[in-house]
Design a protein around this motif. Sequence first.
Motif, short mmCIF file in Angstrom:
data_model
loop_
_atom_site.label_atom_id
_atom_site.label_comp_id
_atom_site.label_asym_id
_atom_site.label_seq_id
_atom_site.Cartn_x
_atom_site.Cartn_y
_atom_site.Cartn_z
N UNK A 1 0.83 -1.21 0.00
CA UNK A 1 0.00 0.00 0.00
C UNK A 1 0.87 1.26 0.00
N UNK A 2 1.97 1.21 0.75
CA UNK A 2 2.87 2.37 0.81
C UNK A 2 3.56 2.57 -0.53
N UNK A 3 3.94 1.48 -1.16
CA UNK A 3 4.58 1.57 -2.49
C UNK A 3 3.62 2.19 -3.50
N UNK A 4 2.36 1.75 -3.48
CA UNK A 4 1.36 2.32 -4.38
C UNK A 4 1.13 3.80 -4.09
N UNK A 5 1.15 4.16 -2.82
CA UNK A 5 1.02 5.56 -2.40
C UNK A 5 2.17 6.39 -2.97
N UNK A 6 3.39 5.86 -2.85
CA UNK A 6 4.56 6.57 -3.36
C UNK A 6 4.51 6.71 -4.88
N UNK A 7 4.03 5.68 -5.56
CA UNK A 7 3.91 5.74 -7.02
C UNK A 7 2.84 6.75 -7.44
N UNK A 8 1.74 6.75 -6.74
CA UNK A 8 0.63 7.65 -7.07
C UNK A 8 1.04 9.10 -7.00
N UNK A 9 1.86 9.44 -6.00
CA UNK A 9 2.25 10.83 -5.80
C UNK A 9 3.68 11.11 -6.27
N UNK A 10 4.21 10.20 -7.11
CA UNK A 10 5.52 10.38 -7.72
C UNK A 10 6.60 10.65 -6.66
N UNK A 11 6.64 9.78 -5.64
CA UNK A 11 7.58 9.96 -4.54
C UNK A 11 8.56 8.81 -4.40
N UNK A 12 8.57 7.89 -5.33
CA UNK A 12 9.42 6.71 -5.20
C UNK A 12 10.88 7.09 -5.02
N UNK A 13 11.34 8.08 -5.78
CA UNK A 13 12.75 8.48 -5.70
C UNK A 13 13.08 9.14 -4.37
N UNK A 14 12.06 9.55 -3.62
CA UNK A 14 12.27 10.22 -2.34
C UNK A 14 12.14 9.26 -1.15
N UNK A 15 11.99 7.97 -1.45
CA UNK A 15 11.81 6.98 -0.39
C UNK A 15 13.07 6.15 -0.18
N UNK A 16 13.30 5.79 1.07
CA UNK A 16 14.37 4.87 1.42
C UNK A 16 13.82 3.83 2.38
N UNK A 17 14.03 2.56 2.04
CA UNK A 17 13.61 1.46 2.89
C UNK A 17 14.83 0.92 3.63
N UNK A 18 14.72 0.78 4.94
CA UNK A 18 15.82 0.23 5.73
C UNK A 18 15.27 -0.86 6.65
N UNK A 19 15.89 -2.03 6.60
CA UNK A 19 15.48 -3.17 7.43
C UNK A 19 16.61 -3.55 8.37
#
Length: 251
Positions: free
Chosen positions: A187-205
Amino acid sequence: MAKFGRLIGVSLGPGDPDLITIKAYKALKSEAIWSYPIRKKGAESFALQIALNAGFQLPKTNIPLIFPMTHDPEKLASYWHKAAEAVLVPLSAGLDVVFLVEGDASTYSTFGHLVRTVLEKEPRIKTETIAGVSSFNAAAAISGEMLVEVEETMAIVPAGYGVKLLEKLMVDFDTLVLLKVKPLLDDIIEFAEKYDMVSQCRFIEKAGTNEEIVVKDIRTLKGKTVNYLSLIIIHNPHKPRVEIMRGCQKK
């Protein structure tokens, strides 16, 4: 008058033993009884493992406390009651008890529940919290990103609140830190795609551990199962940092 021991929340950081503070180190080296959270009987404790990775040995007298993964308030209350009763035994005998916490003991930690339950049973117990490095601070350092700069604002929320809340928060905040993203990752990935924010996201595990994972393109995680100890940092693309810095230079 009876002399009680102190209940001390010892923050150990997100996983890297080098991030244990000197104050936490001293508490672990003291004569205090160790207590630590586990999800079920016989399970490993992530908080305890951080201390062991730092070279400590588990004292012979120790108290594993069960805090199950459930949102059932009645079930949780029962386990908090049992945990409080367990630590009250040495506390009532005048012995200090340290409770090991990954990250920071004041941030989304079971230590708060333990303290409240203990004080309900015995208000004379003294408590102390030793501050530590939070997972999102370590994650930002690992990813090479600044969380906030100059007069930027930041919101830190469990992802479980849902995407609708994220849409509202992005209106007001420059940076979002989403904790515990496992259940809502797609859901978060789809949210980021919808608002063109993928490049502004960082996932850390599992920041700071040997199993640490950093992902710059969160779209590659779609449909995958990630660890519970994971988060996503999002910088608001509608408030570009270069503009903020230029504004400062003009002053």
